[in-house]
Design a protein around this motif. Structure first.
Motif, mmCIF file in Angstrom:
data_model
loop_
_atom_site.group_PDB
_atom_site.id
_atom_site.type_symbol
_atom_site.label_atom_id
_atom_site.label_comp_id
_atom_site.label_asym_id
_atom_site.label_seq_id
_atom_site.Cartn_x
_atom_site.Cartn_y
_atom_site.Cartn_z
ATOM 1 N N GLN A 136 0.841 -1.197 0.000
ATOM 2 C CA GLN A 136 0.000 0.000 0.000
ATOM 3 C C GLN A 136 0.875 1.247 0.000
ATOM 4 O OE1 GLN A 136 -2.347 -0.444 3.557
ATOM 5 N NE2 GLN A 136 -3.897 -1.699 2.548
ATOM 6 N N ARG A 137 0.360 2.295 -0.638
ATOM 7 C CA ARG A 137 1.014 3.598 -0.588
ATOM 8 C C ARG A 137 0.543 4.339 0.652
ATOM 9 N NH1 ARG A 137 -0.890 3.309 -5.957
ATOM 10 N NH2 ARG A 137 0.756 2.991 -7.506
ATOM 11 N N GLU A 138 1.494 4.843 1.408
ATOM 12 C CA GLU A 138 1.181 5.654 2.583
ATOM 13 C C GLU A 138 1.682 7.071 2.283
ATOM 14 O OE1 GLU A 138 -0.318 4.932 5.482
ATOM 15 O OE2 GLU A 138 -0.711 2.815 5.055
ATOM 16 N N PHE A 139 0.788 7.906 1.733
ATOM 17 C CA PHE A 139 1.191 9.254 1.348
ATOM 18 C C PHE A 139 1.540 10.073 2.583
ATOM 19 C CE2 PHE A 139 -1.360 7.822 -2.258
ATOM 20 C CZ PHE A 139 -0.525 8.174 -3.311
ATOM 21 N N PRO A 140 2.544 10.970 2.464
ATOM 22 C CA PRO A 140 3.087 11.462 1.195
ATOM 23 C C PRO A 140 4.306 10.716 0.646
ATOM 24 C CG PRO A 140 3.880 12.819 2.977
ATOM 25 C CD PRO A 140 2.976 11.805 3.606
ATOM 26 N N ASN A 141 5.012 9.888 1.450
ATOM 27 C CA ASN A 141 6.300 9.392 0.958
ATOM 28 C C ASN A 141 6.678 8.007 1.481
ATOM 29 O OD1 ASN A 141 6.702 10.039 3.614
ATOM 30 N ND2 ASN A 141 8.389 11.436 3.285
ATOM 31 N N ALA A 142 5.707 7.185 1.900
ATOM 32 C CA ALA A 142 6.030 5.884 2.493
ATOM 33 C C ALA A 142 5.327 4.759 1.732
ATOM 34 C CB ALA A 142 5.637 5.841 3.966
ATOM 35 N N LEU A 143 5.979 3.604 1.738
ATOM 36 C CA LEU A 143 5.421 2.393 1.138
ATOM 37 C C LEU A 143 5.267 1.363 2.250
ATOM 38 C CD1 LEU A 143 4.621 1.146 -1.623
ATOM 39 C CD2 LEU A 143 6.917 0.149 -1.692
ATOM 40 N N LYS A 144 4.056 0.833 2.427
ATOM 41 C CA LYS A 144 3.769 -0.118 3.496
ATOM 42 C C LYS A 144 3.643 -1.517 2.916
ATOM 43 C CE LYS A 144 0.582 -0.959 7.343
ATOM 44 N NZ LYS A 144 -0.650 -0.488 8.023
ATOM 45 N N ILE A 145 4.466 -2.459 3.426
ATOM 46 C CA ILE A 145 4.471 -3.840 2.947
ATOM 47 C C ILE A 145 4.241 -4.758 4.147
ATOM 48 C CG2 ILE A 145 5.835 -5.667 1.875
ATOM 49 C CD1 ILE A 145 7.329 -3.562 0.330
ATOM 50 N N GLU A 146 3.217 -5.592 4.052
ATOM 51 C CA GLU A 146 2.912 -6.557 5.108
ATOM 52 C C GLU A 146 2.965 -7.967 4.522
ATOM 53 O OE1 GLU A 146 -0.039 -3.920 7.981
ATOM 54 O OE2 GLU A 146 -0.908 -5.323 6.543
ATOM 55 N N ILE A 147 3.617 -8.873 5.247
ATOM 56 C CA ILE A 147 3.844 -10.236 4.771
ATOM 57 C C ILE A 147 3.243 -11.234 5.752
ATOM 58 C CG2 ILE A 147 5.592 -11.981 4.231
ATOM 59 C CD1 ILE A 147 5.491 -9.802 2.172
ATOM 60 N N LYS A 148 2.575 -12.252 5.200
ATOM 61 C CA LYS A 148 2.146 -13.414 5.989
ATOM 62 C C LYS A 148 2.966 -14.604 5.515
ATOM 63 C CE LYS A 148 -1.791 -16.360 7.158
ATOM 64 N NZ LYS A 148 -3.223 -16.645 6.921
ATOM 65 N N GLU A 149 3.705 -15.237 6.444
ATOM 66 C CA GLU A 149 4.632 -16.295 6.077
ATOM 67 C C GLU A 149 4.051 -17.689 6.336
ATOM 68 O OE1 GLU A 149 8.632 -15.874 7.498
ATOM 69 O OE2 GLU A 149 8.437 -13.693 7.704
#
Length: 312
Positions: A136-149
């Motif tokens: 997901q884009r977290e404006f203004p300048n962050a990228l959010k990545i969530e992983i299920k292993e």
């Protein structure tokens, strides 16, 4: 006396001789009152305003067409996007944030809107250790990545491309993957797996591993000390379908070289019977055991190294 009395007062004019005829037909005249002049002025003003507005609209359309044809710079439709300055990484497992750089490519000057989050999600989920990924884009300048292993339940050795043995992890769903980020203490607690070999050859796909994982979980919970001695799980006689006759799971440990579990009764009952057997053997001086078969309906058979067989 000139003439007679009947002609007295007559003239030589002929035709109708009335006052209206002599005055002529009435002429139409324009009313010149102030109210009439004001109405005419309003009408003229309205016509002029309509003409002026029409000319303005035509002029704007013409100007827009000319400006569109002669433009040199592309029209900016969306607002400028900032570069990605940070990545917010979260996982329910052990994958480190440094692992991301081996799976996805993210340049330092990549802007938020340049990122194809759907493609990135596919790249992450293509890794064997990942069950699902969220980007997901977290404006203004962050990228959010969530992983299920994946949940590791066993480990196995395979032959690598160079002919050398390599370690692989087996998940509850039967996925075989190269584990990343697992501590050595975690790996050492996982028993090795000897997979079922299909008649046509090969080991994959691994079927029915969820039942094996259930057995391991019950043993870990009810008999943790004994479970820690489990070194290997053999599926040589378990194709993955517990409904087939003769399907068994074999466990090997220093205490019991061959421990057979079946699917006729629950794993809890089989492990309870195993606990009774081990206590009985201990009370008899711990004679060496060769095999314990818990897959028999309602009973268990113990074969000692001496050759004696007892039923419990």
């Amino acid at each position: 006396m000139i003439g007679n009395g009947k002609q007295k007062g007559s003239t030589s004019a002929s035709g109708q001789q009335s006052w209206r005829a002599l005055a002529g037909a009435p002429k139409s005249t324009r009313v010149k009152s102030p109210q009439a002049r004001k109405r005419r002025q309003n009408q003229l003003f309205k016509l002029f305003a309509i003409f002026f507005v029409s000319m303005m609209l035509i002029g704007c359309v013409v100007w827009g067409v000319i400006a569109f044809k002669n433009r040199k710079e592309p029209i900016q439709i969306t607002t400028p996007s900032k570069p990605v300055e940070k990545v917010l990484f979260d996982t329910n497992g052990v994958l480190p944030s440094s692992w991301l750089g081996t799976v996805i490519e993210l340049r330092r000057d990549t802007t938020m809107m340049e990122i194809d989050i759907y493609k990135m999600k596919q790249q992450l989920e293509a890794h064997g250790q990942v069950v699902s990924a969220s980007v997901q884009r977290e404006f203004p300048n962050a990228l959010k990545i969530e992983i299920k292993e994946e949940e590791p339940v066993m480990r196995m050795r395979v032959v690598g491309r160079d002919g050398k043995p390599e370690l692989r992890i087996v998940s509850r769903e039967g996925t075989i993957y190269q584990g990343v980020g697992y501590p050595q203490a975690t790996l050492s607690q996982l028993p090795y797996l000897v997979p079922y070999r299909h008649p046509e050859g090969g080991f994959k796909p691994l079927l029915g591993i969820d039942k094996v994982a259930e057995l391991l979980e019950v043993a870990r919970r009810t008999q943790p000390k004994f479970y820690r001695t489990w070194q290997l799980v053999s599926l040589e006689h378990y194709s993955g379908d517990p409904e087939l006759p003769g399907e068994v799971i074999e466990v090997r440990s220093p205490m019991v070289p061959r421990l057979i579990f079946g699917f006729n009764t629950s794993f809890e009952q089989q492990l309870d019977r195993l606990s009774v057997i081990l206590k009985y053997v201990q009370s008899r001086g711990n004679p060496a055991i060769k095999r314990i078969d818990l897959s028999l309906p309602g009973s268990a058979a113990v074969q000692f190294v001496s050759g004696r067989i007892s039923t419990f």
